[in-house]
Scaffold this motif. Structure first.
Motif, PDB file in Angstrom:
ATOM      1  N   ASN A 213       0.855  -0.772  -0.225  1.00 57.42           N
ATOM      2  CA  ASN A 213       0.535  -0.069  -0.367  1.00 57.42           C
ATOM      3  C   ASN A 213       0.804   0.937   0.258  1.00 57.42           C
ATOM      4  O   ASN A 213       0.569   2.218   0.262  1.00 57.42           O
ATOM      5  CB  ASN A 213      -1.400   0.148   0.987  1.00 57.42           C
ATOM      6  CG  ASN A 213      -0.044  -0.455   2.701  1.00 57.42           C
ATOM      7  OD1 ASN A 213       0.612   0.200   2.346  1.00 57.42           O
ATOM      8  ND2 ASN A 213      -1.347  -0.415   3.636  1.00 57.42           N
TER       9      ASN A 213
ATOM     10  N   GLY B  50       0.579   1.305   7.738  1.00 56.08           N
ATOM     11  CA  GLY B  50      -0.612   2.410   8.196  1.00 56.08           C
ATOM     12  C   GLY B  50      -0.441   1.709   8.866  1.00 56.08           C
ATOM     13  O   GLY B  50      -1.199   2.278   9.824  1.00 56.08           O
TER      14      GLY B  50
ATOM     15  N   TYR C 162      -4.972   6.484   5.092  1.00 50.87           N
ATOM     16  CA  TYR C 162      -3.230   7.021   5.500  1.00 50.87           C
ATOM     17  C   TYR C 162      -2.801   7.659   3.866  1.00 50.87           C
ATOM     18  O   TYR C 162      -1.855   8.240   3.922  1.00 50.87           O
ATOM     19  CB  TYR C 162      -2.147   6.678   5.836  1.00 50.87           C
ATOM     20  CG  TYR C 162      -2.849   6.454   7.616  1.00 50.87           C
ATOM     21  CD1 TYR C 162      -2.482   8.042   8.441  1.00 50.87           C
ATOM     22  CD2 TYR C 162      -2.818   5.579   8.145  1.00 50.87           C
ATOM     23  CE1 TYR C 162      -3.379   7.387   9.502  1.00 50.87           C
ATOM     24  CE2 TYR C 162      -3.267   5.169   9.435  1.00 50.87           C
ATOM     25  CZ  TYR C 162      -3.555   6.409  10.454  1.00 50.87           C
ATOM     26  OH  TYR C 162      -4.172   6.064  11.420  1.00 50.87           O
TER      27      TYR C 162
END
Ligand code: SF4
Length: 284
Positions: free
Chosen positions: A116, A120, A198
């Protein structure tokens, strides 16, 4: 063959990791595994929780160390299908040394990275997969480092199975995980799995606009390493599908002369005391 358990994931609503979990469960069922035949080893990060959300053997390890543990599990019980999993920070920062050596070792483990492009779990810091200029709490003026090209890195390290997917492409992702499980050797599957909380840059819409499916590239041949490398460089790594596979190279286990037909975990490892003492004496 039901890989669901009753643990409710505590990922944020919309997190890409939900689809990865579903894809692993479907792929495991599709290849005919039972929960007792599958072990999932994960690292630390939001994605690391996945080993607790699937009905199989599970091991939530330590940061960056899912691969050493997964390789140990596979060596101890070759009959288990072993999936290692984690995030991009886990596998491509602290765990990068293990990733490269597991790749070149070609041990029969499938490694699924939920990429990602941010940390996170620790609330949004720049990761090795964040693009230059990416603004986070740890890089308020924008990252001055460039993102690691992981698929190219895997090819260079000698990977025999390299694939990439997008978490919303559930059908394609499931099929790739099935191929990875069936591959005799190490398979790396990097999954773009958006962090909706985020990462406000690499969103679902951003990936939809920027990803190219290899199946849409005419003449693409996943058995041609040079073509794989050139295609990755041309598309800045933003491709999905089976990037490269080498079925000729033996797996780690198949390269060991006389490797036990019986899993070590079930083998009789009793050593004759006299033989043992003789062996020790040779080292004295
Ligand atoms: Fe997913 Fe990001 Fe939430 Fe973690 S913080 S659960 S990666 S959306």
């Amino acid at each position: 063959k039901d890989f669901r358990n009753n643990v409710k994931p505590n990922w944020c609503p919309g997190c890409g990791d939900f689809s990865v979990q579903a894809a692993i469960q479907r792929a495991a069922a599709n290849v005919g595994l039972t929960p007792e035949e599958l072990a999932i080893v994960s690292g630390i990060g939001c994605s690391g929780r996945i080993s607790g959300y699937i009905n199989s053997y599970g091991f939530h390890g330590i940061h960056g160390r899912s691969l050493p543990i997964a390789q140990g599990v596979k060596m101890a019980n070759k009959d288990l299908t072993v999936i290692a999993s984690g995030g991009d920070g886990d596998g491509f920062a602290i765990g990068m040394g293990h990733t490269i050596h597991a790749i070149r070792r070609n041990i029969d483990v499938t490694y699924i990275v939920m990429d990602n492009q941010i940390y996170g779990l620790t609330k949004g810091q720049t990761s090795p997969r964040s693009d230059a200029g990416f603004v986070t709490k740890s890089t308020p003026q924008g990252s001055i480092e460039s993102a690691l090209s992981v698929m190219e890195m895997a090819l260079t390290a000698g990977a025999t199975f390299v694939a990439q997917s997008f978490s919303t492409d559930l059908k394609d992702l499931t099929a790739l995980i099935e191929e990875g499980i069936n591959h005799k050797g190490f398979s790396l599957i990097n999954v773009f799995s958006p962090c909706v909380t985020y990462n406000k840059v690499n969103t679902y819409d951003w990936f939809k606009e920027n990803l190219t499916k290899l199946s849409n590239i005419e003449g693409y041949d996943p058995h041609n390493k040079e073509m794989a490398m050139q295609t990755l460089m041309k598309h800045k790594g933003l491709v999905t599908g089976l990037i490269y596979q080498n079925t000729e190279q033996k797996s780690y286990q198949d390269s060991i002369n006389g490797y036990s037909e019986t899993p070590l975990s079930q083998a009789d490892l009793t050593i004759d005391e006299e033989e043992f003492n003789k062996m020790i004496a040779e080292f004295m």
